[in-house]
Motif scaffolding. Structure first.
Motif, short mmCIF file in Angstrom:
data_model
loop_
_atom_site.label_atom_id
_atom_site.label_comp_id
_atom_site.label_asym_id
_atom_site.label_seq_id
_atom_site.Cartn_x
_atom_site.Cartn_y
_atom_site.Cartn_z
N THR A 144 0.83 -1.20 0.00
CA THR A 144 0.00 0.00 0.00
C THR A 144 0.86 1.25 0.00
O THR A 144 0.60 2.21 -0.73
N ASN A 145 1.92 1.23 0.80
CA ASN A 145 2.83 2.37 0.86
C ASN A 145 3.51 2.61 -0.49
O ASN A 145 3.56 3.74 -0.98
N SER A 146 3.99 1.55 -1.12
CA SER A 146 4.68 1.73 -2.40
C SER A 146 3.71 2.20 -3.49
O SER A 146 4.07 3.02 -4.34
N LEU A 147 2.46 1.72 -3.45
CA LEU A 147 1.46 2.20 -4.41
C LEU A 147 1.11 3.67 -4.17
O LEU A 147 0.94 4.44 -5.12
N ALA A 148 1.01 4.06 -2.90
CA ALA A 148 0.72 5.46 -2.57
C ALA A 148 1.83 6.36 -3.11
O ALA A 148 1.57 7.40 -3.72
N VAL A 149 3.08 5.96 -2.90
CA VAL A 149 4.23 6.75 -3.37
C VAL A 149 4.23 6.83 -4.90
O VAL A 149 4.48 7.89 -5.47
N GLN A 150 3.92 5.71 -5.57
CA GLN A 150 3.87 5.70 -7.04
C GLN A 150 2.82 6.66 -7.58
O GLN A 150 2.96 7.18 -8.67
N HIS A 151 1.77 6.89 -6.79
CA HIS A 151 0.69 7.78 -7.23
C HIS A 151 0.84 9.19 -6.67
O HIS A 151 -0.11 9.97 -6.67
N GLY A 152 2.03 9.50 -6.18
CA GLY A 152 2.32 10.86 -5.75
C GLY A 152 1.84 11.22 -4.36
O GLY A 152 1.88 12.39 -3.97
N LEU A 153 1.39 10.25 -3.59
CA LEU A 153 0.94 10.52 -2.22
C LEU A 153 2.13 10.45 -1.27
O LEU A 153 3.14 9.80 -1.58
N PRO A 154 2.03 11.06 -0.10
CA PRO A 154 3.15 11.00 0.84
C PRO A 154 3.35 9.58 1.39
O PRO A 154 2.40 8.81 1.51
N GLU A 155 4.60 9.29 1.70
CA GLU A 155 4.96 7.99 2.24
C GLU A 155 4.41 7.83 3.65
O GLU A 155 4.34 8.78 4.41
N GLY A 157 4.65 6.61 7.54
CA GLY A 157 5.70 6.40 8.54
C GLY A 157 5.58 5.00 9.12
O GLY A 157 4.52 4.36 9.03
N VAL A 158 6.64 4.52 9.73
CA VAL A 158 6.66 3.17 10.28
C VAL A 158 5.53 2.96 11.29
O VAL A 158 4.88 1.92 11.33
N PHE A 159 5.25 3.98 12.11
CA PHE A 159 4.25 3.81 13.17
C PHE A 159 2.92 4.51 12.89
O PHE A 159 2.11 4.66 13.80
N ASP A 160 2.66 4.88 11.65
CA ASP A 160 1.39 5.52 11.30
C ASP A 160 0.19 4.59 11.54
O ASP A 160 -0.93 5.04 11.75
N PHE A 161 0.41 3.29 11.54
CA PHE A 161 -0.65 2.31 11.72
C PHE A 161 -0.83 1.91 13.18
O PHE A 161 -1.77 1.19 13.52
N THR A 162 0.08 2.31 14.06
CA THR A 162 0.15 1.75 15.40
C THR A 162 -1.08 2.01 16.25
O THR A 162 -1.57 1.11 16.93
N ARG A 163 -1.59 3.22 16.26
CA ARG A 163 -2.72 3.53 17.14
C ARG A 163 -3.91 2.59 16.87
O ARG A 163 -4.40 1.91 17.76
#
Length: 174
Positions: A144-155, A157-163
């Motif tokens: 999901t992260n690599s697809l977001a980056v390929q489509h120009g979205l921000p990367e 973070g490692v802990f963005d999913f943690t909460r």
């Protein structure tokens, strides 16, 4: 499909054979056929399996096996393995983690005379629940992260999913 179902050949051999056949028959161009190998998620998963093979081959997991073998109550053994795999699952791909913990768990179950059926499925679920807590925990998050980056979205973070992931892990592991 027949080769996968029959299990006469290892799944990796079947997958590479199919890829070569698609390339030779011209169904895929070389760029299309090899594009998956340049994906970050594919490289990370491959590296995790290599790490797993090294850990198992060197006996580096034997201290953990001895420690877990001291637990004499099956419910406590299951809980201990679940907590361990859940925490590690946040930082190690859940597939590689379960592959690593499979021989550990089977050894511990044999030494403690605990049925593996009590431990294996909860261990797998716990690894998956821990995996949703970080970017690194599951291939899906990395993809999901690599697809977001390929489509120009921000990367991510490692802990963005943690909460949210931690809530799901606690509720899911019950």
């Amino acid at each position: 499909m027949a080769l996968f179902v029959s299990e006469k050949l290892r799944f990796d051999v079947v997958g590479l054979t199919v890829l070569v056949a698609l390339l030779v028959l011209g169904i895929l161009t070389p760029e299309e056929g090899l594009s998956g190998f340049s994906n970050e998620a594919t490289v990370v998963v491959t590296a995790m399996f290599a790490l797993n093979a090294g850990l198992v081959a060197t006996g580096a997991l034997e201290p953990l096996i001895r420690l877990l073998s001291r637990i004499d109550r099956p419910w406590l053994l299951t809980l201990s393995i679940m907590l361990t795999t859940c925490v590690l699952g946040a930082f190690i791909k859940n597939t590689a983690l379960v592959a690593t913990f499979l021989p550990v768990t089977l050894s511990v179950c044999a030494r403690t005379r605990t049925s593996p059926a009590r431990v294996l499925l909860p261990m797998s679920y716990a690894a998956q629940m821990g995996g949703v807590c970080t970017l690194l925990g599951t291939s899906s998050n990395l993809l999901t992260n690599s697809l977001a980056v390929q489509h120009g979205l921000p990367e991510f973070g490692v802990f963005d999913f943690t909460r949210l992931g931690a809530i799901l892990a606690v509720v899911g592991d019950r």
